[in-house]
Scaffold this motif. Structure first.
Motif, PDB file in Angstrom:
ATOM      1  N   TYR A 127       0.833  -1.221   0.000  1.00 49.86           N
ATOM      2  CA  TYR A 127       0.000   0.000   0.000  1.00 49.86           C
ATOM      3  C   TYR A 127       0.858   1.258   0.000  1.00 49.86           C
ATOM      4  N   SER A 128       2.072   1.181   0.538  1.00 47.87           N
ATOM      5  CA  SER A 128       2.940   2.362   0.605  1.00 47.87           C
ATOM      6  C   SER A 128       4.091   2.270  -0.397  1.00 47.87           C
ATOM      7  N   TYR A 129       3.931   1.389  -1.401  1.00 48.64           N
ATOM      8  CA  TYR A 129       4.883   1.268  -2.505  1.00 48.64           C
ATOM      9  C   TYR A 129       6.275   0.820  -2.021  1.00 48.64           C
ATOM     10  N   LYS A 130       6.278  -0.008  -0.973  1.00 52.27           N
ATOM     11  CA  LYS A 130       7.539  -0.533  -0.461  1.00 52.27           C
ATOM     12  C   LYS A 130       7.578  -2.047  -0.662  1.00 52.27           C
ATOM     13  N   GLU A 131       8.791  -2.560  -0.652  1.00 50.61           N
ATOM     14  CA  GLU A 131       8.988  -4.008  -0.765  1.00 50.61           C
ATOM     15  C   GLU A 131      10.168  -4.409   0.103  1.00 50.61           C
ATOM     16  N   ILE A 132      10.041  -5.559   0.756  1.00 50.06           N
ATOM     17  CA  ILE A 132      11.151  -6.051   1.571  1.00 50.06           C
ATOM     18  C   ILE A 132      11.738  -7.298   0.929  1.00 50.06           C
ATOM     19  N   ASN A 133      13.077  -7.359   0.910  1.00 47.03           N
ATOM     20  CA  ASN A 133      13.803  -8.553   0.519  1.00 47.03           C
ATOM     21  C   ASN A 133      14.877  -8.783   1.581  1.00 47.03           C
ATOM     22  N   PHE A 134      15.705  -9.782   1.377  1.00 49.05           N
ATOM     23  CA  PHE A 134      16.654 -10.151   2.415  1.00 49.05           C
ATOM     24  C   PHE A 134      17.997 -10.478   1.788  1.00 49.05           C
ATOM     25  N   PRO A 192      15.905   0.168   7.594  1.00 48.93           N
ATOM     26  CA  PRO A 192      14.760  -0.364   8.345  1.00 48.93           C
ATOM     27  C   PRO A 192      14.111   0.677   9.251  1.00 48.93           C
ATOM     28  N   THR A 193      14.925   1.597   9.789  1.00 45.83           N
ATOM     29  CA  THR A 193      14.381   2.633  10.667  1.00 45.83           C
ATOM     30  C   THR A 193      13.617   3.708   9.901  1.00 45.83           C
ATOM     31  N   ASP A 194      13.702   3.695   8.560  1.00 45.11           N
ATOM     32  CA  ASP A 194      12.915   4.638   7.765  1.00 45.11           C
ATOM     33  C   ASP A 194      11.453   4.209   7.654  1.00 45.11           C
ATOM     34  N   LEU A 195      11.160   2.983   8.022  1.00 42.61           N
ATOM     35  CA  LEU A 195       9.780   2.505   7.994  1.00 42.61           C
ATOM     36  C   LEU A 195       8.943   3.247   9.023  1.00 42.61           C
ATOM     37  N   SER A 196       7.637   3.315   8.785  1.00 40.76           N
ATOM     38  CA  SER A 196       6.742   3.952   9.748  1.00 40.76           C
ATOM     39  C   SER A 196       6.686   3.117  11.028  1.00 40.76           C
ATOM     40  N   GLN A 253       7.224  -0.911  11.328  1.00 40.16           N
ATOM     41  CA  GLN A 253       8.234  -1.488  12.210  1.00 40.16           C
ATOM     42  C   GLN A 253       7.606  -2.441  13.222  1.00 40.16           C
ATOM     43  N   HIS A 254       6.477  -2.035  13.800  1.00 35.36           N
ATOM     44  CA  HIS A 254       5.784  -2.908  14.756  1.00 35.36           C
ATOM     45  C   HIS A 254       5.442  -4.249  14.123  1.00 35.36           C
ATOM     46  N   GLU A 255       4.906  -4.221  12.927  1.00 39.78           N
ATOM     47  CA  GLU A 255       4.511  -5.455  12.248  1.00 39.78           C
ATOM     48  C   GLU A 255       5.728  -6.323  11.943  1.00 39.78           C
ATOM     49  N   LEU A 256       6.786  -5.714  11.429  1.00 35.62           N
ATOM     50  CA  LEU A 256       7.986  -6.464  11.063  1.00 35.62           C
ATOM     51  C   LEU A 256       8.646  -7.080  12.293  1.00 35.62           C
ATOM     52  N   VAL A 257       8.754  -6.303  13.364  1.00 35.82           N
ATOM     53  CA  VAL A 257       9.364  -6.794  14.606  1.00 35.82           C
ATOM     54  C   VAL A 257       8.550  -7.939  15.199  1.00 35.82           C
ATOM     55  N   GLU A 270      -1.277  -6.248  22.951  1.00 34.39           N
ATOM     56  CA  GLU A 270      -1.763  -5.215  22.040  1.00 34.39           C
ATOM     57  C   GLU A 270      -1.121  -5.302  20.646  1.00 34.39           C
ATOM     58  N   PRO A 271      -1.382  -6.375  19.908  1.00 37.11           N
ATOM     59  CA  PRO A 271      -0.808  -6.493  18.557  1.00 37.11           C
ATOM     60  C   PRO A 271      -1.313  -5.412  17.609  1.00 37.11           C
ATOM     61  N   GLU A 272      -2.434  -4.780  17.949  1.00 40.64           N
ATOM     62  CA  GLU A 272      -3.009  -3.759  17.065  1.00 40.64           C
ATOM     63  C   GLU A 272      -2.267  -2.433  17.108  1.00 40.64           C
ATOM     64  N   LEU A 273      -1.271  -2.306  17.996  1.00 39.94           N
ATOM     65  CA  LEU A 273      -0.592  -1.031  18.198  1.00 39.94           C
ATOM     66  C   LEU A 273      -0.008  -0.496  16.897  1.00 39.94           C
ATOM     67  N   SER A 274      -0.404   0.699  16.524  1.00 38.32           N
ATOM     68  CA  SER A 274       0.072   1.420  15.332  1.00 38.32           C
ATOM     69  C   SER A 274      -0.356   0.782  14.016  1.00 38.32           C
ATOM     70  N   LEU A 275      -1.248  -0.202  14.045  1.00 36.89           N
ATOM     71  CA  LEU A 275      -1.685  -0.838  12.806  1.00 36.89           C
ATOM     72  C   LEU A 275      -3.018  -0.260  12.361  1.00 36.89           C
ATOM     73  N   HIS A 276      -3.129   0.073  11.077  1.00 35.28           N
ATOM     74  CA  HIS A 276      -4.414   0.559  10.601  1.00 35.28           C
ATOM     75  C   HIS A 276      -5.388  -0.609  10.487  1.00 35.28           C
ATOM     76  N   VAL A 277      -6.644  -0.316  10.287  1.00 34.60           N
ATOM     77  CA  VAL A 277      -7.705  -1.317  10.376  1.00 34.60           C
ATOM     78  C   VAL A 277      -7.487  -2.467   9.400  1.00 34.60           C
ATOM     79  N   GLY A 278      -7.045  -2.165   8.172  1.00 34.06           N
ATOM     80  CA  GLY A 278      -6.839  -3.214   7.184  1.00 34.06           C
ATOM     81  C   GLY A 278      -5.845  -4.265   7.648  1.00 34.06           C
ATOM     82  N   TRP A 279      -4.770  -3.816   8.301  1.00 37.37           N
ATOM     83  CA  TRP A 279      -3.777  -4.758   8.817  1.00 37.37           C
ATOM     84  C   TRP A 279      -4.329  -5.548   9.998  1.00 37.37           C
TER      85      TRP A 279
END
Length: 448
Positions: free
Chosen positions: A333-340, A364-368, A372-376, A395-404
Protein backbone atom coordinates in the motif's frame (compact mmCIF):
# COMPACT_ATOMS: atom_id res chain seq x y z
CA UNK A 1 3.54 -30.31 28.30
CA UNK A 2 1.28 -27.33 27.66
CA UNK A 3 -0.57 -24.78 29.76
CA UNK A 4 -4.29 -25.58 29.80
CA UNK A 5 -5.71 -22.87 32.07
CA UNK A 6 -4.59 -19.88 34.11
CA UNK A 7 -6.46 -18.13 36.89
CA UNK A 8 -5.80 -15.19 39.17
CA UNK A 9 -7.50 -13.92 42.29
CA UNK A 10 -7.11 -10.59 44.03
CA UNK A 11 -5.53 -8.91 41.00
CA UNK A 12 -5.04 -5.25 42.01
CA UNK A 13 -7.06 -6.28 45.07
CA UNK A 14 -10.21 -6.34 42.90
CA UNK A 15 -10.35 -8.88 40.07
CA UNK A 16 -10.68 -12.66 39.83
CA UNK A 17 -10.19 -14.12 36.34
CA UNK A 18 -10.20 -17.63 34.87
CA UNK A 19 -8.73 -18.08 31.38
CA UNK A 20 -8.99 -21.50 29.69
CA UNK A 21 -6.60 -21.75 26.73
CA UNK A 22 -7.76 -22.99 23.33
CA UNK A 23 -5.86 -26.29 23.09
CA UNK A 24 -7.02 -27.18 19.56
CA UNK A 25 -6.50 -24.01 17.53
CA UNK A 26 -3.71 -22.89 19.90
CA UNK A 27 -4.73 -19.22 19.88
CA UNK A 28 -6.49 -17.60 22.85
CA UNK A 29 -7.52 -13.94 22.89
CA UNK A 30 -8.28 -12.08 26.11
CA UNK A 31 -10.18 -8.81 25.94
CA UNK A 32 -11.83 -6.43 28.33
CA UNK A 33 -11.86 -2.80 29.50
CA UNK A 34 -8.68 -0.94 30.37
CA UNK A 35 -7.51 -1.64 33.91
CA UNK A 36 -8.97 -5.15 34.18
CA UNK A 37 -5.52 -6.79 34.12
CA UNK A 38 -4.86 -8.08 30.59
CA UNK A 39 -1.25 -6.92 30.49
CA UNK A 40 -0.70 -7.81 34.16
CA UNK A 41 -1.72 -11.43 33.53
CA UNK A 42 0.76 -11.72 30.65
CA UNK A 43 3.50 -10.19 32.78
CA UNK A 44 2.85 -12.52 35.71
CA UNK A 45 3.14 -15.56 33.43
CA UNK A 46 6.31 -14.24 31.83
CA UNK A 47 7.82 -13.22 35.19
CA UNK A 48 7.31 -16.61 36.79
CA UNK A 49 8.53 -18.83 33.95
CA UNK A 50 11.50 -16.58 33.13
CA UNK A 51 12.52 -15.97 36.78
CA UNK A 52 11.83 -12.22 36.64
CA UNK A 53 10.80 -12.06 40.25
CA UNK A 54 11.04 -8.27 40.52
CA UNK A 55 8.05 -8.03 38.17
CA UNK A 56 6.25 -10.69 40.17
CA UNK A 57 6.70 -8.66 43.36
CA UNK A 58 5.65 -5.43 41.67
CA UNK A 59 2.24 -6.67 40.41
CA UNK A 60 -0.41 -6.80 43.17
CA UNK A 61 -2.33 -10.08 43.30
CA UNK A 62 -3.19 -12.69 45.90
CA UNK A 63 -3.04 -16.00 44.04
CA UNK A 64 -2.07 -17.06 40.52
CA UNK A 65 -2.56 -20.64 39.30
CA UNK A 66 -1.34 -22.37 36.14
CA UNK A 67 -2.80 -25.74 35.16
CA UNK A 68 -1.08 -28.06 32.67
CA UNK A 69 -2.42 -30.67 30.27
CA UNK A 70 -0.81 -33.50 32.28
CA UNK A 71 -3.09 -32.64 35.30
CA UNK A 72 -0.24 -31.01 37.28
CA UNK A 73 -0.44 -27.36 38.34
CA UNK A 74 1.59 -24.64 40.01
CA UNK A 75 0.27 -21.95 42.34
CA UNK A 76 1.89 -18.60 43.12
CA UNK A 77 0.88 -17.13 46.47
CA UNK A 78 1.64 -13.61 47.66
CA UNK A 79 1.46 -12.69 51.34
CA UNK A 80 0.97 -8.99 51.86
CA UNK A 81 1.60 -8.96 55.63
CA UNK A 82 3.33 -10.91 58.35
CA UNK A 83 1.59 -12.52 61.30
CA UNK A 84 2.24 -9.40 63.37
CA UNK A 85 0.47 -7.24 60.77
CA UNK A 86 3.59 -5.66 59.31
CA UNK A 87 3.80 -5.34 55.55
CA UNK A 88 5.80 -7.85 53.54
CA UNK A 89 6.12 -8.99 49.95
CA UNK A 90 6.77 -12.70 50.33
CA UNK A 91 6.05 -15.08 47.47
CA UNK A 92 5.53 -18.83 47.70
CA UNK A 93 5.14 -21.49 45.02
CA UNK A 94 3.13 -24.72 45.36
CA UNK A 95 3.56 -27.46 42.78
CA UNK A 96 0.76 -30.04 42.65
CA UNK A 97 1.85 -33.31 41.05
CA UNK A 98 -1.19 -35.58 40.78
CA UNK A 99 -2.04 -37.05 44.19
CA UNK A 100 1.31 -36.48 45.90
CA UNK A 101 1.93 -33.86 48.56
CA UNK A 102 2.53 -30.44 46.97
CA UNK A 103 6.13 -29.24 46.73
CA UNK A 104 6.64 -25.79 48.21
CA UNK A 105 9.25 -23.11 47.63
CA UNK A 106 9.38 -19.69 49.32
CA UNK A 107 11.08 -16.93 47.36
CA UNK A 108 13.35 -14.90 49.59
CA UNK A 109 13.65 -11.15 49.46
CA UNK A 110 16.74 -10.26 47.37
CA UNK A 111 19.92 -9.92 49.37
CA UNK A 112 22.63 -7.37 48.68
CA UNK A 113 24.35 -9.77 46.30
CA UNK A 114 22.48 -11.70 43.62
CA UNK A 115 23.98 -14.92 42.26
CA UNK A 116 23.09 -16.03 38.76
CA UNK A 117 23.84 -19.54 37.52
CA UNK A 118 25.29 -20.14 34.05
CA UNK A 119 25.04 -23.90 34.40
CA UNK A 120 24.70 -26.68 36.92
CA UNK A 121 28.07 -26.10 38.59
CA UNK A 122 29.12 -22.60 37.63
CA UNK A 123 27.87 -19.35 39.12
CA UNK A 124 29.36 -15.87 39.17
CA UNK A 125 28.45 -12.63 40.89
CA UNK A 126 27.13 -10.46 38.07
CA UNK A 127 25.45 -7.63 39.89
CA UNK A 128 25.47 -5.80 43.19
CA UNK A 129 22.21 -4.26 44.36
CA UNK A 130 22.43 -0.52 44.97
CA UNK A 131 18.71 0.17 45.36
CA UNK A 132 15.60 -2.03 45.26
CA UNK A 133 15.29 -3.46 41.73
CA UNK A 134 18.39 -1.57 40.50
CA UNK A 135 21.64 -3.45 39.84
CA UNK A 136 25.18 -2.56 38.81
CA UNK A 137 27.22 -4.77 36.50
CA UNK A 138 30.39 -5.47 38.44
CA UNK A 139 32.59 -5.63 35.34
CA UNK A 140 31.31 -2.54 33.52
CA UNK A 141 29.86 -0.38 36.33
CA UNK A 142 26.71 0.17 34.25
CA UNK A 143 23.44 0.51 36.17
CA UNK A 144 20.46 -1.55 35.01
CA UNK A 145 17.01 -2.53 36.17
CA UNK A 146 16.65 -6.19 37.11
CA UNK A 147 14.51 -6.85 34.04
CA UNK A 148 17.03 -5.29 31.67
CA UNK A 149 19.98 -7.00 33.33
CA UNK A 150 18.37 -10.43 33.20
CA UNK A 151 17.45 -9.96 29.53
CA UNK A 152 20.92 -8.75 28.56
CA UNK A 153 22.88 -11.36 30.46
CA UNK A 154 20.50 -14.13 29.45
CA UNK A 155 21.29 -13.31 25.80
CA UNK A 156 25.00 -13.78 26.52
CA UNK A 157 24.49 -17.31 27.79
CA UNK A 158 23.42 -20.43 25.95
CA UNK A 159 21.32 -21.49 28.93
CA UNK A 160 18.57 -19.74 30.84
CA UNK A 161 19.56 -17.66 33.84
CA UNK A 162 18.14 -19.05 37.05
CA UNK A 163 18.39 -17.98 40.65
CA UNK A 164 20.78 -20.37 42.33
CA UNK A 165 18.30 -21.10 45.11
CA UNK A 166 15.53 -22.49 42.88
CA UNK A 167 14.64 -26.13 43.70
CA UNK A 168 14.99 -28.91 41.12
CA UNK A 169 11.23 -29.25 40.56
CA UNK A 170 10.95 -25.56 39.70
CA UNK A 171 13.89 -25.65 37.28
CA UNK A 172 12.45 -28.76 35.60
CA UNK A 173 9.05 -27.09 35.24
CA UNK A 174 10.59 -24.02 33.62
CA UNK A 175 12.67 -26.20 31.31
CA UNK A 176 9.46 -27.84 30.05
CA UNK A 177 7.40 -24.66 29.62
CA UNK A 178 8.79 -21.95 27.36
CA UNK A 179 7.25 -18.49 27.54
CA UNK A 180 8.07 -15.42 25.47
CA UNK A 181 6.42 -12.06 26.03
CA UNK A 182 6.16 -9.66 23.09
CA UNK A 183 5.33 -6.37 24.75
CA UNK A 184 3.42 -3.40 23.38
CA UNK A 185 6.63 -1.34 23.38
CA UNK A 186 8.55 -3.13 20.65
CA UNK A 187 10.48 -0.50 18.72
CA UNK A 188 13.33 0.08 21.19
CA UNK A 189 15.02 -2.61 23.23
CA UNK A 190 18.12 -3.41 25.24
CA UNK A 191 20.70 -5.44 23.34
CA UNK A 192 24.24 -6.51 24.25
CA UNK A 193 27.01 -4.55 22.57
CA UNK A 194 29.08 -7.22 20.84
CA UNK A 195 31.73 -4.90 19.43
CA UNK A 196 34.14 -5.77 22.22
CA UNK A 197 35.28 -8.96 23.87
CA UNK A 198 32.75 -10.96 25.87
CA UNK A 199 33.88 -9.91 29.32
CA UNK A 200 33.34 -6.26 28.45
CA UNK A 201 30.04 -6.57 26.62
CA UNK A 202 27.66 -3.85 27.70
CA UNK A 203 23.97 -3.36 26.97
CA UNK A 204 22.74 -0.59 24.72
CA UNK A 205 19.31 0.75 23.84
CA UNK A 206 18.91 0.13 20.11
CA UNK A 207 16.23 0.22 17.45
CA UNK A 208 14.71 -3.25 17.52
CA UNK A 209 14.15 -3.39 13.76
CA UNK A 210 17.83 -2.57 13.10
CA UNK A 211 19.02 -5.12 15.64
CA UNK A 212 16.80 -7.82 14.12
CA UNK A 213 18.02 -6.93 10.62
CA UNK A 214 21.61 -7.49 11.74
CA UNK A 215 20.61 -10.67 13.54
CA UNK A 216 18.92 -12.14 10.46
CA UNK A 217 21.98 -11.35 8.34
CA UNK A 218 24.08 -13.29 10.84
CA UNK A 219 21.65 -16.24 10.77
CA UNK A 220 21.78 -16.29 6.96
CA UNK A 221 25.60 -16.11 6.96
CA UNK A 222 25.81 -19.00 9.42
CA UNK A 223 23.56 -21.14 7.24
CA UNK A 224 25.62 -20.27 4.16
CA UNK A 225 28.78 -21.35 5.99
CA UNK A 226 27.08 -24.62 6.94
CA UNK A 227 26.09 -25.06 3.29
CA UNK A 228 29.71 -24.52 2.25
CA UNK A 229 31.01 -27.06 4.78
CA UNK A 230 28.45 -29.65 3.65
CA UNK A 231 29.28 -28.99 -0.01
CA UNK A 232 33.02 -29.42 0.53
CA UNK A 233 32.50 -32.70 2.35
CA UNK A 234 30.24 -34.14 -0.35
CA UNK A 235 32.27 -32.84 -3.30
CA UNK A 236 35.44 -34.41 -1.90
CA UNK A 237 33.96 -37.90 -2.03
CA UNK A 238 31.77 -37.44 -5.13
CA UNK A 239 34.02 -39.26 -7.66
CA UNK A 240 34.44 -42.29 -5.41
CA UNK A 241 30.72 -42.55 -4.77
CA UNK A 242 29.92 -42.27 -8.48
CA UNK A 243 32.30 -45.14 -9.26
CA UNK A 244 30.82 -47.30 -6.50
CA UNK A 245 27.21 -46.45 -7.34
CA UNK A 246 25.31 -49.52 -8.49
CA UNK A 247 23.06 -49.09 -11.55
CA UNK A 248 19.45 -48.55 -10.53
CA UNK A 249 16.74 -50.23 -12.54
CA UNK A 250 14.01 -48.51 -10.52
CA UNK A 251 14.97 -44.93 -11.43
CA UNK A 252 13.52 -43.94 -14.79
CA UNK A 253 14.84 -41.16 -17.02
CA UNK A 254 11.62 -39.23 -16.44
CA UNK A 255 11.96 -39.47 -12.66
CA UNK A 256 15.55 -38.26 -12.87
CA UNK A 257 14.56 -35.26 -14.98
CA UNK A 258 11.80 -34.41 -12.51
CA UNK A 259 14.24 -34.56 -9.58
CA UNK A 260 16.62 -32.23 -11.42
CA UNK A 261 13.73 -29.86 -12.11
CA UNK A 262 12.78 -29.87 -8.41
CA UNK A 263 16.36 -29.08 -7.39
CA UNK A 264 16.47 -26.11 -9.74
CA UNK A 265 13.15 -24.86 -8.39
CA UNK A 266 14.49 -25.11 -4.84
CA UNK A 267 17.70 -23.33 -5.82
CA UNK A 268 15.72 -20.54 -7.49
CA UNK A 269 13.62 -20.13 -4.35
CA UNK A 270 16.75 -19.87 -2.19
CA UNK A 271 18.16 -17.22 -4.54
CA UNK A 272 14.87 -15.33 -4.32
CA UNK A 273 14.94 -15.17 -0.52
CA UNK A 274 18.61 -14.15 -0.46
CA UNK A 275 20.21 -17.33 0.88
CA UNK A 276 22.07 -18.19 -2.35
CA UNK A 277 23.76 -15.90 -4.83
CA UNK A 278 22.45 -15.89 -8.38
CA UNK A 279 24.62 -18.04 -10.60
CA UNK A 280 23.97 -18.01 -14.32
CA UNK A 281 25.74 -21.36 -14.72
CA UNK A 282 23.72 -23.03 -11.98
CA UNK A 283 20.98 -24.38 -14.22
CA UNK A 284 21.48 -27.99 -15.10
CA UNK A 285 19.39 -28.92 -18.09
CA UNK A 286 19.54 -32.46 -19.42
CA UNK A 287 18.29 -33.41 -22.85
CA UNK A 288 16.62 -36.83 -23.29
CA UNK A 289 19.40 -38.11 -25.54
CA UNK A 290 22.06 -37.19 -22.98
CA UNK A 291 20.99 -39.82 -20.44
CA UNK A 292 22.47 -43.28 -20.59
CA UNK A 293 23.28 -45.77 -17.83
CA UNK A 294 26.64 -44.19 -16.94
CA UNK A 295 25.30 -40.65 -16.76
CA UNK A 296 22.25 -41.88 -14.87
CA UNK A 297 24.45 -43.23 -12.09
CA UNK A 298 26.41 -39.97 -11.85
CA UNK A 299 23.26 -37.88 -11.94
CA UNK A 300 21.55 -39.93 -9.24
CA UNK A 301 24.50 -39.27 -6.90
CA UNK A 302 24.47 -35.59 -7.93
CA UNK A 303 20.74 -35.28 -7.17
CA UNK A 304 21.22 -36.85 -3.75
CA UNK A 305 24.17 -34.60 -2.92
CA UNK A 306 22.51 -31.36 -4.02
CA UNK A 307 19.42 -32.31 -2.04
CA UNK A 308 21.56 -32.70 1.10
CA UNK A 309 23.31 -29.37 0.46
CA UNK A 310 20.11 -27.41 -0.09
CA UNK A 311 18.34 -29.05 2.88
CA UNK A 312 20.60 -26.97 5.14
CA UNK A 313 18.44 -23.96 4.20
CA UNK A 314 15.03 -25.66 4.47
CA UNK A 315 13.82 -24.26 7.80
CA UNK A 316 15.17 -20.72 7.53
CA UNK A 317 14.07 -20.42 3.88
CA UNK A 318 10.49 -21.36 4.76
CA UNK A 319 10.41 -18.77 7.53
CA UNK A 320 11.93 -16.01 5.39
CA UNK A 321 9.53 -16.84 2.58
CA UNK A 322 6.48 -16.52 4.86
CA UNK A 323 7.80 -13.31 6.44
CA UNK A 324 8.44 -11.85 2.99
CA UNK A 325 4.97 -12.83 1.77
CA UNK A 326 3.13 -11.34 4.77
CA UNK A 327 5.18 -8.15 4.98
CA UNK A 328 5.07 -7.38 1.25
CA UNK A 329 1.32 -7.83 1.30
CA UNK A 330 1.23 -5.09 3.94
CA UNK A 331 3.92 -2.84 2.45
CA UNK A 332 2.39 -2.78 -1.03
CA UNK A 333 0.00 0.00 0.00
CA UNK A 334 2.94 2.36 0.61
CA UNK A 335 4.88 1.27 -2.50
CA UNK A 336 7.54 -0.53 -0.46
CA UNK A 337 8.99 -4.01 -0.76
CA UNK A 338 11.15 -6.05 1.57
CA UNK A 339 13.80 -8.55 0.52
CA UNK A 340 16.65 -10.15 2.41
CA UNK A 341 20.40 -10.53 2.03
CA UNK A 342 23.24 -12.19 3.91
CA UNK A 343 25.05 -8.86 4.10
CA UNK A 344 22.28 -6.52 5.26
CA UNK A 345 19.43 -8.63 6.58
CA UNK A 346 16.31 -6.56 5.82
CA UNK A 347 16.52 -4.80 2.45
CA UNK A 348 13.65 -2.34 2.04
CA UNK A 349 13.11 -0.57 -1.29
CA UNK A 350 10.56 1.85 -2.67
CA UNK A 351 9.87 2.43 -6.35
CA UNK A 352 7.19 5.11 -6.18
CA UNK A 353 7.74 7.69 -8.92
CA UNK A 354 10.63 5.74 -10.45
CA UNK A 355 11.28 2.59 -12.42
CA UNK A 356 12.05 -0.68 -10.67
CA UNK A 357 15.67 -0.42 -11.82
CA UNK A 358 15.98 2.95 -10.03
CA UNK A 359 14.27 1.93 -6.81
CA UNK A 360 15.47 3.61 -3.64
CA UNK A 361 16.84 1.60 -0.73
CA UNK A 362 15.55 2.55 2.71
CA UNK A 363 16.97 1.84 6.14
CA UNK A 364 14.76 -0.36 8.34
CA UNK A 365 14.38 2.63 10.67
CA UNK A 366 12.91 4.64 7.77
CA UNK A 367 9.78 2.51 7.99
CA UNK A 368 6.74 3.95 9.75
CA UNK A 369 6.08 2.96 13.37
CA UNK A 370 3.26 0.66 12.24
CA UNK A 371 5.48 -1.03 9.64
CA UNK A 372 8.23 -1.49 12.21
CA UNK A 373 5.78 -2.91 14.76
CA UNK A 374 4.51 -5.45 12.25
CA UNK A 375 7.99 -6.46 11.06
CA UNK A 376 9.36 -6.79 14.61
CA UNK A 377 6.36 -8.80 15.82
CA UNK A 378 6.40 -11.25 12.90
CA UNK A 379 10.18 -11.64 13.07
CA UNK A 380 10.00 -12.49 16.77
CA UNK A 381 7.32 -15.10 16.17
CA UNK A 382 9.26 -16.77 13.36
CA UNK A 383 12.87 -16.47 14.51
CA UNK A 384 13.03 -15.74 18.24
CA UNK A 385 10.70 -18.36 19.72
CA UNK A 386 11.43 -22.06 20.04
CA UNK A 387 8.79 -24.60 18.96
CA UNK A 388 5.91 -25.44 21.33
CA UNK A 389 6.38 -22.20 23.27
CA UNK A 390 3.53 -20.12 24.60
CA UNK A 391 3.89 -16.64 23.12
CA UNK A 392 2.27 -13.76 24.99
CA UNK A 393 1.40 -10.83 22.71
CA UNK A 394 0.30 -7.54 24.23
CA UNK A 395 -1.76 -5.21 22.04
CA UNK A 396 -0.81 -6.49 18.56
CA UNK A 397 -3.01 -3.76 17.06
CA UNK A 398 -0.59 -1.03 18.20
CA UNK A 399 0.07 1.42 15.33
CA UNK A 400 -1.68 -0.84 12.81
CA UNK A 401 -4.41 0.56 10.60
CA UNK A 402 -7.70 -1.32 10.38
CA UNK A 403 -6.84 -3.21 7.18
CA UNK A 404 -3.78 -4.76 8.82
CA UNK A 405 -5.73 -5.59 11.97
CA UNK A 406 -8.34 -7.46 9.94
CA UNK A 407 -5.62 -9.61 8.35
CA UNK A 408 -3.61 -10.15 11.55
CA UNK A 409 -5.34 -13.26 12.88
CA UNK A 410 -5.04 -15.11 9.56
CA UNK A 411 -1.34 -14.24 9.36
CA UNK A 412 -0.91 -15.39 12.95
CA UNK A 413 -2.54 -18.75 12.19
CA UNK A 414 -0.13 -19.32 9.29
CA UNK A 415 2.83 -18.53 11.54
CA UNK A 416 1.70 -20.69 14.47
CA UNK A 417 1.29 -23.68 12.17
CA UNK A 418 4.74 -23.20 10.64
CA UNK A 419 6.59 -22.38 13.88
CA UNK A 420 4.59 -24.76 16.14
CA UNK A 421 3.52 -22.10 18.65
CA UNK A 422 0.74 -21.46 21.15
CA UNK A 423 -0.54 -17.89 21.45
CA UNK A 424 -2.14 -15.94 24.27
CA UNK A 425 -2.76 -12.34 23.28
CA UNK A 426 -4.44 -9.35 24.84
CA UNK A 427 -6.26 -6.88 22.62
CA UNK A 428 -8.84 -4.11 22.65
CA UNK A 429 -9.51 -4.40 18.93
CA UNK A 430 -12.63 -6.09 17.54
CA UNK A 431 -10.98 -5.79 14.12
CA UNK A 432 -8.28 -8.22 15.30
CA UNK A 433 -10.95 -10.67 16.51
CA UNK A 434 -13.25 -10.36 13.49
CA UNK A 435 -15.72 -13.27 13.64
CA UNK A 436 -13.51 -15.48 15.85
CA UNK A 437 -15.17 -14.73 19.17
CA UNK A 438 -14.94 -18.46 19.88
CA UNK A 439 -11.22 -17.88 20.54
CA UNK A 440 -11.84 -15.14 23.11
CA UNK A 441 -12.10 -14.91 26.88
CA UNK A 442 -13.64 -11.73 28.28
CA UNK A 443 -12.23 -10.31 31.51
CA UNK A 444 -15.07 -9.06 33.68
CA UNK A 445 -15.35 -6.95 36.80
CA UNK A 446 -16.17 -8.29 40.27
CA UNK A 447 -19.63 -9.70 40.88
CA UNK A 448 -21.90 -7.24 42.68
Amino acid sequence: MRIKQISVSGLFGIFDHVIPLNMDERITIIHGPNGFGKTAILRILNSFFNSRYADLRAIPFRNFRVEFDDTTSVEIIKNSENADGSETNNIGFNFYNHDSKPAYFALKQPDREVFISYGSDNSIRLREQIYPLIFRDCSTERTLSLEDSVEVYDSLSSSKLKLKEEPDWLEKLKDNIHIRLIESQRLLNVFPNRSSRRSAETPSMLSTVSAYSDELAKLMQDKFKEYGTTSQSLDRTFPVRVVKQQPSTDLTDEQLRYQLYELEATRSRLIEVGLLDKDEDAEFQIQPQDIDESTKNALSVYVEDVGKKLSVFAEIATKIDLLRKIINNKFAYSYKEINFSKEKGFVVTTSYGSSLSNSKTLLPTDLSSGEQHELVLLYELLFKVQPNSLVLIDEPELSLHVGWQVQFLKDLQDITQLADLNILMATHSPDIIQDRWDLTVELKGPHK
